[in-house]
Each structure stands twice: as C-alpha cells, then as structure tokens.
Design a protein around this motif. Sequence first.
Motif, PDB file in Angstrom:
ATOM      1  N   GLY A  48       6.270  50.532  58.074  1.00 57.24           N
ATOM      2  CA  GLY A  48       6.446  49.323  57.258  1.00 57.24           C
ATOM      3  C   GLY A  48       5.126  48.620  57.004  1.00 57.24           C
ATOM      4  N   ASP A  49       4.275  48.556  58.032  1.00 54.37           N
ATOM      5  CA  ASP A  49       2.954  47.943  57.863  1.00 54.37           C
ATOM      6  C   ASP A  49       2.095  48.742  56.885  1.00 54.37           C
ATOM      7  N   HIS A  50       2.151  50.057  56.996  1.00 52.52           N
ATOM      8  CA  HIS A  50       1.370  50.905  56.082  1.00 52.52           C
ATOM      9  C   HIS A  50       1.831  50.746  54.632  1.00 52.52           C
ATOM     10  N   ILE A  51       3.127  50.612  54.436  1.00 54.12           N
ATOM     11  CA  ILE A  51       3.650  50.395  53.086  1.00 54.12           C
ATOM     12  C   ILE A  51       3.083  49.103  52.502  1.00 54.12           C
ATOM     13  N   CYS A  52       3.021  48.054  53.311  1.00 57.10           N
ATOM     14  CA  CYS A  52       2.423  46.794  52.842  1.00 57.10           C
ATOM     15  C   CYS A  52       0.969  47.005  52.464  1.00 57.10           C
ATOM     16  N   ASN A  53       0.232  47.755  53.282  1.00 57.26           N
ATOM     17  CA  ASN A  53      -1.174  48.012  52.978  1.00 57.26           C
ATOM     18  C   ASN A  53      -1.332  48.779  51.668  1.00 57.26           C
ATOM     19  N   ILE A  54      -0.474  49.745  51.438  1.00 54.84           N
ATOM     20  CA  ILE A  54      -0.512  50.511  50.187  1.00 54.84           C
ATOM     21  C   ILE A  54      -0.236  49.584  49.003  1.00 54.84           C
ATOM     22  N   CYS A  55       0.755  48.714  49.147  1.00 53.18           N
ATOM     23  CA  CYS A  55       1.078  47.772  48.071  1.00 53.18           C
ATOM     24  C   CYS A  55      -0.080  46.816  47.806  1.00 53.18           C
ATOM     25  N   GLU A  56      -0.765  46.382  48.874  1.00 50.65           N
ATOM     26  CA  GLU A  56      -1.940  45.532  48.686  1.00 50.65           C
ATOM     27  C   GLU A  56      -3.008  46.254  47.882  1.00 50.65           C
ATOM     28  N   SER A  57      -3.207  47.533  48.159  1.00 55.85           N
ATOM     29  CA  SER A  57      -4.203  48.320  47.417  1.00 55.85           C
ATOM     30  C   SER A  57      -3.809  48.471  45.957  1.00 55.85           C
ATOM     31  N   ILE A  58      -2.529  48.666  45.704  1.00 57.46           N
ATOM     32  CA  ILE A  58      -2.050  48.809  44.329  1.00 57.46           C
ATOM     33  C   ILE A  58      -2.275  47.507  43.554  1.00 57.46           C
ATOM     34  N   VAL A  59      -1.943  46.378  44.175  1.00 62.54           N
ATOM     35  CA  VAL A  59      -2.165  45.086  43.517  1.00 62.54           C
ATOM     36  C   VAL A  59      -3.647  44.922  43.205  1.00 62.54           C
ATOM     37  N   TYR A  60      -4.506  45.299  44.147  1.00 62.58           N
ATOM     38  CA  TYR A  60      -5.939  45.168  43.912  1.00 62.58           C
ATOM     39  C   TYR A  60      -6.397  46.065  42.757  1.00 62.58           C
ATOM     40  N   MET A  61      -5.907  47.293  42.714  1.00 65.29           N
ATOM     41  CA  MET A  61      -6.310  48.223  41.652  1.00 65.29           C
ATOM     42  C   MET A  61      -5.862  47.740  40.276  1.00 65.29           C
ATOM     43  N   ILE A  62      -4.678  47.134  40.206  1.00 61.81           N
ATOM     44  CA  ILE A  62      -4.131  46.716  38.914  1.00 61.81           C
ATOM     45  C   ILE A  62      -4.657  45.346  38.491  1.00 61.81           C
ATOM     46  N   GLU A  63      -4.659  44.397  39.431  1.00 63.58           N
ATOM     47  CA  GLU A  63      -4.982  43.013  39.081  1.00 63.58           C
ATOM     48  C   GLU A  63      -6.383  42.579  39.508  1.00 63.58           C
ATOM     49  N   GLY A  64      -7.030  43.369  40.362  1.00 64.38           N
ATOM     50  CA  GLY A  64      -8.367  43.031  40.816  1.00 64.38           C
ATOM     51  C   GLY A  64      -8.424  41.857  41.786  1.00 64.38           C
ATOM     52  N   LYS A  65      -7.312  41.556  42.434  1.00 59.14           N
ATOM     53  CA  LYS A  65      -7.329  40.471  43.410  1.00 59.14           C
ATOM     54  C   LYS A  65      -6.690  40.935  44.707  1.00 59.14           C
ATOM     55  N   ARG A  66      -7.152  40.351  45.792  1.00 58.43           N
ATOM     56  CA  ARG A  66      -6.647  40.689  47.127  1.00 58.43           C
ATOM     57  C   ARG A  66      -5.381  39.904  47.404  1.00 58.43           C
ATOM     58  N   GLU A  67      -4.358  40.604  47.832  1.00 57.27           N
ATOM     59  CA  GLU A  67      -3.112  39.990  48.254  1.00 57.27           C
ATOM     60  C   GLU A  67      -2.858  40.421  49.690  1.00 57.27           C
ATOM     61  N   HIS A  68      -2.487  39.482  50.525  1.00 55.54           N
ATOM     62  CA  HIS A  68      -2.124  39.803  51.902  1.00 55.54           C
ATOM     63  C   HIS A  68      -0.596  39.769  51.993  1.00 55.54           C
ATOM     64  N   LEU A  69       0.023  40.940  52.164  1.00 48.93           N
ATOM     65  CA  LEU A  69       1.470  41.023  52.089  1.00 48.93           C
ATOM     66  C   LEU A  69       2.172  41.060  53.440  1.00 48.93           C
ATOM     67  N   ASN A  70       1.444  41.301  54.528  1.00 51.79           N
ATOM     68  CA  ASN A  70       2.141  41.313  55.826  1.00 51.79           C
ATOM     69  C   ASN A  70       1.429  40.491  56.840  1.00 51.79           C
TER      70      ASN A  70
END
Length: 70
Positions: A48-70
């Motif tokens: 579950g933690d790794h999935i959050c990290n992957i989603c954070e990377s996707i948000v960064y790649m698409i939007e160029g901003k860091r999101e902390h999801l977990n």
Amino acid sequence: NVTKHDYEIDSLYVKVRDSLMKMTAENMSLMDQTIPMLMVNRHLERIGDHICNICESIVYMIEGKREHLN
C-alpha cells in the motif's frame, strides 16, 4: 482516493497485527502459524505504501509538483 485506501490498509494492518499477537500470547504453540501471517500482513501494508509512492511519481511526471499521499 489513494490516500483514503492507504489509511484503510494501515488500520487493517494494526488490527490484524494486534489480533495475531494476542493469539500468540495466549497460545505459544500457534507461533509457527502466526509469524508467517504477521509477515504477510506487514508486506501487504508495505505494498500500500509503495502504491502511494508510485502515485506520487505519476502526479509529479504529469503536473510537475510534489504531492505527499501517505
């Protein structure tokens, strides 16, 4: 929402861990069964933690901003 699901997974992890630890404390002969279940429980929580990290990377790649999801 990924964050909501991660919190649910974390909550389930704690409940299962506590239940298995209580079972083991009450009957030490169950240890051979509960220890592997504790490990599986922990690995599922980490997934579950790794999935959050992957989603954070996707948000960064698409939007160029860091999101902390977990």
